[in-house]
Design a protein around this motif. Structure first.
Motif, short mmCIF file in Angstrom:
data_model
loop_
_atom_site.label_atom_id
_atom_site.label_comp_id
_atom_site.label_asym_id
_atom_site.label_seq_id
_atom_site.Cartn_x
_atom_site.Cartn_y
_atom_site.Cartn_z
N HIS A 240 0.85 -1.20 0.00
CA HIS A 240 0.00 0.00 0.00
C HIS A 240 0.88 1.24 0.00
N ILE A 241 0.25 2.41 -0.18
CA ILE A 241 0.96 3.69 -0.18
C ILE A 241 0.28 4.59 0.85
N VAL A 242 1.08 5.13 1.77
CA VAL A 242 0.57 6.07 2.77
C VAL A 242 0.65 7.47 2.17
N MET A 243 -0.45 8.20 2.28
CA MET A 243 -0.58 9.54 1.72
C MET A 243 -1.10 10.47 2.82
N ALA A 244 -1.11 11.77 2.52
CA ALA A 244 -1.77 12.76 3.38
C ALA A 244 -2.60 13.68 2.50
N ASP A 245 -3.76 14.06 2.99
CA ASP A 245 -4.60 14.99 2.24
C ASP A 245 -4.01 16.41 2.35
N PRO A 246 -4.60 17.40 1.71
CA PRO A 246 -4.00 18.74 1.72
C PRO A 246 -3.81 19.37 3.11
N GLU A 247 -4.51 18.86 4.13
CA GLU A 247 -4.33 19.39 5.49
C GLU A 247 -3.52 18.45 6.37
N GLY A 248 -2.91 17.41 5.77
CA GLY A 248 -2.03 16.53 6.52
C GLY A 248 -2.66 15.32 7.15
N ASN A 249 -3.95 15.05 6.90
CA ASN A 249 -4.60 13.87 7.43
C ASN A 249 -4.15 12.65 6.65
N GLU A 250 -3.59 11.66 7.35
CA GLU A 250 -3.08 10.47 6.68
C GLU A 250 -4.21 9.59 6.16
N PHE A 251 -3.95 8.96 5.04
CA PHE A 251 -4.83 7.92 4.50
C PHE A 251 -3.98 6.97 3.70
N CYS A 252 -4.50 5.79 3.41
CA CYS A 252 -3.75 4.80 2.66
C CYS A 252 -4.43 4.52 1.32
N LEU A 253 -3.62 4.37 0.31
CA LEU A 253 -4.10 3.80 -0.96
C LEU A 253 -3.85 2.32 -0.82
N ASP A 254 -4.91 1.56 -0.83
CA ASP A 254 -4.86 0.14 -0.51
C ASP A 254 -5.39 -0.67 -1.68
#
Length: 145
Positions: A131-145
């Motif tokens: 998977h790839i760990v990302m952050a939205d424009p305000e820094g909230n983490e999310f994963c591309l799974d």
């Protein structure tokens, strides 16, 4: 008893963050209430002053199957890693290199909309699909799974 789920984001710019997540998830801005054709029209009728019109925003799944996402302005900035995050299932049914290629393409697309790439986790069978760990424009983490 039936229950509905809403996911709420505390943020600095509700309209911008709602637009990002609508793009990321294929959602749309929630329609204005009642018979109003625009949100400005509805907010005028509610007496909401212009400087308060970006205090909140919401997006919805066009098919009505997934939860509503609500974005509310808060005064304090994000200070630590999220304890709960969204997984964006961008490569369902894919494995190995094909999966990671699809995830990379989605990561690149979301970066063009303001996301930040944090790190890539390579597939580690039998349990780790990658998977790839990302952050939205305000820094909230999310994963591309």
């Amino acid at each position: 008893m039936a229950r509905e789920t809403q996911v709420t984001f505390d943020c600095a710019d509700p309209a911008a963050l709602a637009a990002f997540w609508a793009e990321a998830l294929g959602y749309q801005l929630q329609d204005p209430p009642g018979n109003y054709s625009t949100w400005d029209e509805a907010l005028d009728a509610m007496g909401v002053p212009p400087e308060r019109r970006n205090d909140a925003s919401a997006i919805v799944d066009p098919d009505g199957a997934r939860p509503r996402l609500f974005f509310q302005r808060v005064p304090e900035p994000k200070q630590a890693k999220n304890r709960v995050h969204l997984d964006v299932r961008a490569a369902p049914g894919l494995t190995g290199g094909e999966r990671m290629t699809a995830l990379e393409a989605e990561a690149e697309r979301l970066v063009s909309h303001g996301a930040t790439r944090i790190r890539r986790h390579e597939p580690a069978p039998p349990l780790g699909a990658g998977h790839i760990v990302m952050a939205d424009p305000e820094g909230n983490e999310f994963c591309l799974d």
